[in-house]
Design a protein around this motif. Structure first.
Motif, short mmCIF file in Angstrom:
data_model
loop_
_atom_site.label_atom_id
_atom_site.label_comp_id
_atom_site.label_asym_id
_atom_site.label_seq_id
_atom_site.Cartn_x
_atom_site.Cartn_y
_atom_site.Cartn_z
N GLY A 56 46.40 -64.17 -21.98
CA GLY A 56 46.06 -65.37 -21.21
C GLY A 56 47.05 -66.52 -21.35
O GLY A 56 46.74 -67.66 -21.04
N CYS A 57 48.29 -66.22 -21.81
CA CYS A 57 49.20 -67.32 -22.14
C CYS A 57 49.65 -68.13 -20.92
O CYS A 57 49.81 -69.35 -21.00
CB CYS A 57 50.39 -66.84 -22.96
N SER A 58 49.85 -67.48 -19.76
CA SER A 58 50.29 -68.24 -18.58
C SER A 58 49.23 -69.27 -18.19
O SER A 58 49.53 -70.43 -17.90
CB SER A 58 50.54 -67.32 -17.39
N ASN A 59 47.97 -68.83 -18.20
CA ASN A 59 46.90 -69.75 -17.82
C ASN A 59 46.67 -70.83 -18.88
O ASN A 59 46.33 -71.96 -18.54
CB ASN A 59 45.62 -68.97 -17.52
N TRP A 60 46.89 -70.48 -20.15
CA TRP A 60 46.77 -71.52 -21.17
C TRP A 60 47.83 -72.59 -21.00
O TRP A 60 47.59 -73.78 -21.17
CB TRP A 60 46.82 -70.94 -22.59
N PRO A 220 38.75 -83.12 -19.81
CA PRO A 220 37.97 -83.55 -18.64
C PRO A 220 36.98 -82.46 -18.21
O PRO A 220 37.32 -81.28 -18.23
CB PRO A 220 39.04 -83.76 -17.56
N ARG A 221 35.78 -82.88 -17.84
CA ARG A 221 34.71 -81.94 -17.48
C ARG A 221 35.11 -80.97 -16.37
O ARG A 221 34.67 -79.83 -16.35
CB ARG A 221 33.49 -82.74 -16.99
N ASN A 222 35.92 -81.46 -15.43
CA ASN A 222 36.24 -80.61 -14.27
C ASN A 222 37.34 -79.59 -14.56
O ASN A 222 37.69 -78.79 -13.71
CB ASN A 222 36.64 -81.49 -13.08
N LEU A 223 37.90 -79.63 -15.77
CA LEU A 223 38.95 -78.66 -16.11
C LEU A 223 38.33 -77.43 -16.75
O LEU A 223 37.76 -77.49 -17.83
CB LEU A 223 39.97 -79.30 -17.08
N THR A 224 38.43 -76.31 -16.06
CA THR A 224 37.95 -75.05 -16.64
C THR A 224 39.12 -74.08 -16.70
O THR A 224 40.13 -74.27 -16.00
CB THR A 224 36.83 -74.41 -15.78
N PHE A 225 38.97 -73.07 -17.50
CA PHE A 225 40.05 -72.11 -17.66
C PHE A 225 40.16 -71.27 -16.38
O PHE A 225 39.17 -70.75 -15.88
CB PHE A 225 39.77 -71.20 -18.86
N PRO A 226 41.39 -71.15 -15.81
CA PRO A 226 41.53 -70.40 -14.55
C PRO A 226 41.21 -68.92 -14.72
O PRO A 226 41.52 -68.34 -15.76
CB PRO A 226 43.00 -70.59 -14.18
N LYS A 227 40.62 -68.34 -13.70
CA LYS A 227 40.23 -66.92 -13.79
C LYS A 227 41.28 -66.01 -13.17
O LYS A 227 41.24 -64.81 -13.34
CB LYS A 227 38.93 -66.70 -13.02
N PHE A 228 42.24 -66.60 -12.42
CA PHE A 228 43.12 -65.70 -11.67
C PHE A 228 44.11 -64.95 -12.56
O PHE A 228 44.49 -65.40 -13.62
CB PHE A 228 43.86 -66.43 -10.53
N LYS A 229 44.47 -63.77 -12.10
CA LYS A 229 45.45 -62.93 -12.80
C LYS A 229 46.82 -63.36 -12.33
O LYS A 229 47.08 -63.45 -11.14
CB LYS A 229 45.18 -61.46 -12.43
N ASP A 230 47.69 -63.61 -13.28
CA ASP A 230 48.93 -64.29 -12.96
C ASP A 230 49.97 -63.42 -12.28
O ASP A 230 50.62 -63.81 -11.35
CB ASP A 230 49.49 -64.87 -14.26
N ARG A 231 50.14 -62.20 -12.78
CA ARG A 231 51.21 -61.35 -12.25
C ARG A 231 50.60 -60.10 -11.64
O ARG A 231 49.60 -59.60 -12.12
CB ARG A 231 52.14 -60.92 -13.39
N HIS A 232 51.26 -59.56 -10.60
CA HIS A 232 50.79 -58.32 -9.96
C HIS A 232 49.29 -58.44 -9.71
O HIS A 232 48.50 -57.59 -10.15
CB HIS A 232 51.10 -57.11 -10.84
N SER A 233 48.91 -59.49 -9.01
CA SER A 233 47.49 -59.85 -8.91
C SER A 233 46.66 -58.82 -8.15
O SER A 233 45.44 -58.79 -8.26
CB SER A 233 47.36 -61.22 -8.25
N ASN A 234 47.32 -57.94 -7.39
CA ASN A 234 46.55 -56.93 -6.66
C ASN A 234 46.27 -55.70 -7.53
O ASN A 234 45.65 -54.75 -7.12
CB ASN A 234 47.32 -56.50 -5.38
N GLU A 235 46.76 -55.73 -8.76
CA GLU A 235 46.63 -54.57 -9.64
C GLU A 235 45.49 -54.81 -10.63
O GLU A 235 45.28 -55.93 -11.07
CB GLU A 235 47.95 -54.46 -10.43
#
Length: 274
Positions: A56-60, A220-235
């Motif tokens: 999860g390093c890209s999203n962090w 901030p309350r509105n900041l949540t951890f992103p769920k998206f997959k960073d690379r090769h997202s269709n895989e």
């Protein structure tokens, strides 16, 4: 809910400390810039994040950039901006006094992942997709050392490394190319026996752990951890099932040696033997 998350944290840190005191004699060593070279600094919320690739390093990093006021939303930040934009400071960029001040006063955290899954995730990302660094640098060396009757084309491009060949490279004490952060031990990347982390999150419970951490630092309350997959997202993400499929290609002794290779990570972060 918070109470049980506090308890989980206490337990993770206890196991980590016990493993360190049992196996490591280095808890009195001086912390050098080398030990903190993978740690990213967010001064506004006073966070130190040790980067473990494939956990999860890209999203962090996106979250840290938002905390720092460098972007208004994690959705706005492209992959290349995260990894090559140099927007986040690293701890080894400070002098000794700055390093120690932050280690002593900031919230230190790392996120980890089951070692074999992390390894397969790195292999899929770096060797099963076009890559103008990993193929020529690692691929060529791996193919020329471990593949019998390699074709000229394979030797020229370094593409098409097989998982079994990659594992041969990993377990070889005389590796033809050095280690890489994507498959190094967390133990080496983040020095958890030298640096007393305040928070240990797991990729397997990412959403819950990440949002608990954000709550703890008063984000901030509105900041949540992103769920998206960073690379090769269709895989499909690397799962236990996918990992088993790759490890089935190895001999029992290679599987055992791979486990031995990551033994400290398995022990320290309380993952059961696959």
């Amino acid at each position: 809910k918070w109470k049980s998350l506090y308890q989980i944290q206490g337990e993770r840190k206890r196991i980590m400390r016990e493993t360190c005191s049992k196996y490591k004699s280095n808890n009195r060593r001086i912390i050098t810039p080398y030990h903190v070279s993978r740690i990213f600094v967010e001064d506004k919320y006073r966070v130190l994040y040790c980067e473990v690739p494939k956990a999860g390093c890209s999203n962090w990093k996106r979250v840290l950039m938002v905390l720092n006021g460098l972007a208004s939303s994690t959705k706005d930040i492209q992959h290349n901006t995260v990894h090559y934009g140099n927007y986040l400071k690293r701890l080894d960029g400070f002098d000794q006094k700055g390093i120690y001040h932050r280690l002593n006063t900031y919230t230190k955290m790392l996120f980890i992942r089951e070692p074999f899954e992390k390894l397969v995730s790195a292999f899929r990302d770096k060797f099963e997709h076009p890559n103008n660094y990993y193929h020529p640098v690692f691929g060529k060396a791996i193919i020329s050392r471990y593949r019998v009757n390699a074709t000229k084309e394979a030797l020229r491009t370094g593409s098409g490394v097989k998982f079994k060949e990659f594992i041969q490279y990993l377990l070889d004490v005389h590796r033809p190319v050095g280690m890489d952060i994507h498959w190094d031990h967390v133990n080496r990347l983040c020095s958890p026996c030298l640096i007393d982390y305040d928070f240990v999150g797991k990729f397997e419970s990412m959403e819950e752990d990440a949002n608990f951490f954000l709550h703890l630092i008063g984000a901030p309350r509105n900041l949540t951890f992103p769920k998206f997959k960073d690379r090769h997202s269709n895989e499909e993400r690397t799962t236990t099932k996918i990992t088993q499929r790759y490890f089935a290609q190895l001999s029992p002794s290679q599987r055992q040696q791979s486990y031995d290779f990551y033994y400290m990570d398995y022990l320290m972060f309380n993952y059961s033997k696959p």
